[in-house]
Design an enzyme around this catalytic site. Structure first.
Site, PDB file in Angstrom:
ATOM      1  N   LYS A 164      10.474 -11.551  -7.012  1.00 59.51           N
ATOM      2  CA  LYS A 164       9.929 -10.189  -7.142  1.00 59.51           C
ATOM      3  C   LYS A 164      10.683  -9.298  -6.172  1.00 59.51           C
ATOM      4  O   LYS A 164      11.007  -9.719  -5.067  1.00 59.51           O
ATOM      5  CB  LYS A 164       8.433 -10.177  -6.821  1.00 59.51           C
ATOM      6  CG  LYS A 164       7.844  -8.768  -6.743  1.00 59.51           C
ATOM      7  CD  LYS A 164       6.328  -8.775  -6.803  1.00 59.51           C
ATOM      8  CE  LYS A 164       5.655  -8.979  -5.477  1.00 59.51           C
ATOM      9  NZ  LYS A 164       5.964  -7.968  -4.452  1.00 59.51           N
ATOM     10  N   GLU A 182       1.203  -1.205  -7.258  1.00 59.69           N
ATOM     11  CA  GLU A 182       0.372  -1.275  -6.051  1.00 59.69           C
ATOM     12  C   GLU A 182      -0.185   0.096  -5.667  1.00 59.69           C
ATOM     13  O   GLU A 182       0.561   1.087  -5.576  1.00 59.69           O
ATOM     14  CB  GLU A 182       1.181  -1.849  -4.874  1.00 59.69           C
ATOM     15  CG  GLU A 182       0.370  -1.921  -3.593  1.00 59.69           C
ATOM     16  CD  GLU A 182       0.862  -2.946  -2.580  1.00 59.69           C
ATOM     17  OE1 GLU A 182       1.798  -3.712  -2.883  1.00 59.69           O
ATOM     18  OE2 GLU A 182       0.282  -2.984  -1.480  1.00 59.69           O
TER      19      GLU A 182
HETATM   20  O1  KIV Z   1       3.567  -9.277  -0.450  1.00 58.38           O
HETATM   21  C1  KIV Z   1       2.621  -9.429  -1.245  1.00 58.38           C
HETATM   22  O2  KIV Z   1       1.680 -10.167  -0.981  1.00 58.38           O
HETATM   23  C2  KIV Z   1       2.693  -8.715  -2.515  1.00 58.38           C
HETATM   24  C3  KIV Z   1       1.597  -8.843  -3.505  1.00 58.38           C
HETATM   25  C4  KIV Z   1       0.233  -8.840  -3.031  1.00 58.38           C
HETATM   26  C5  KIV Z   1       1.776  -7.948  -4.626  1.00 58.38           C
HETATM   27  O3  KIV Z   1       3.659  -8.073  -2.752  1.00 58.38           O
END
Ligand code: KIV
Length: 286
Positions: A118, A187
């Site tokens: 991600k 978010e």
């Molecule tokens: O760093 C994280 O925990 C996140 C998620 C909660 C989306 O990016």
């Protein structure tokens, strides 16, 4: 001989195919033990860079190093067998260029065995997302409030609460989807904006503080277990483990001080008779 599990892990394409069907359940996980507990109940285990703040006491996610993400992700992959493991690319490991991003993402995939990475950013990260996805790396996007940009944003406040801000976030969402991401986190944005984006893009949206309008939800595990000292408005605490942990630690300390722990049942006996005289060291001064 191989001892591979017969359980098939959920894949990035499986998640992409869930758009508009049943909600996608996501929780963060940073260690093997919690991964094993959470795995049967979620679709995605997210090794978020929030581990810098939650586990390592950092003020923001900015200082989190790539090696630290890899170490935690290895533990989560070892502890789980069913959920898709998605690993955050930390700040500084991907923004410079698509090739730098590829090198970091390839390390994450090869060294951890996770199923996807991600990264944060919309329009400005589209080229990088396209580069990675064209080279076999499934990417989850992350738009709205992007914590790695905290120094530029000036804080973690919710975004898109005024309509004048919407176009930018809608363009981000479209760019991430068109670049080939299999899903995206949204978010801390206003519900109406999350609803518009979710209707507009063909990939699942995973909300954190982005309303029930999203295709799925993610929370930080420690937040929803009630372990964090403070939580944002969007967190629901499903347990109150702070009090339970404090109570257990106090009882342990009391028992140790009172020599009530360890008791007989926690203590190994010898397998043969030991004469009384041998039970204690008699250290005599010369
Ligand atoms: O760093 C994280 O925990 C996140 C998620 C909660 C989306 O990016």
């Amino acid at each position: 001989m191989s001892h591979k599990s017969t359980i098939k892990r959920i894949t990035a394409p499986d998640i992409a195919a869930r758009k508009g069907t049943e909600p996608i359940v996501v929780l963060t996980s940073y260690h093997a033990q919690t991964a094993a507990l959470v795995d049967p109940h979620v679709d995605i285990l997210m090794v978020g860079d929030s581990l810098g703040m939650v586990i390592h006491g950092m003020e923001t996610t900015v200082p989190v190093p790539l090696d630290l993400m890899i170490t935690h992700a290895q533990a989560v992959v070892r502890g789980s067998e069913r959920a898709l493991v998605v690993v955050d690319m930390p700040f500084g490991s991907y923004e410079e260029s698509p090739t730098v991003a590829f090198r970091s993402a390839a390390r994450i995939m090869k060294e951890t065995g996770c199923g996807a990475v991600k990264l944060e950013g919309g329009v400005q990260m589209a080229e990088t997302i396209a580069y990675l996805t064209a080279r076999g790396i499934p990417v989850m996007g992350h738009i709205g409030m992007t914590p790695q940009a905290v120094n530029q944003l000036g804080g973690f406040a919710a975004r898109g609460r005024r309509r004048v801000e919407w176009t930018r976030f809608e363009q981000d969402a479209r760019a991430v989807a068109e670049a080939g991401a299999f899903s995206m986190v949204i978010e801390a944005v206003a519900e109406a904006l999350a609803a518009r984006i979710t209707q507009d893009v063909p990939i699942p949206t995973i909300g954190i503080g982005a309303s029930p309008e999203c295709d799925g939800q993610v929370l930080v595990l420690e937040d929803m277990l009630g372990l964090a000292p403070r939580v944002p408005k969007f967190v629901k605490e499903y347990a109150e483990l702070r009090t339970a942990v404090e109570g257990a630690v106090k009882a342990y300390a009391r028992d140790v001080r009172a020599r009530a722990f360890p008791a007989k049942e926690h203590t190994y006996s010898t397998l043969e008779e030991v004469p009384e005289a041998l039970k204690k060291f008699n250290i005599t001064a010369e």
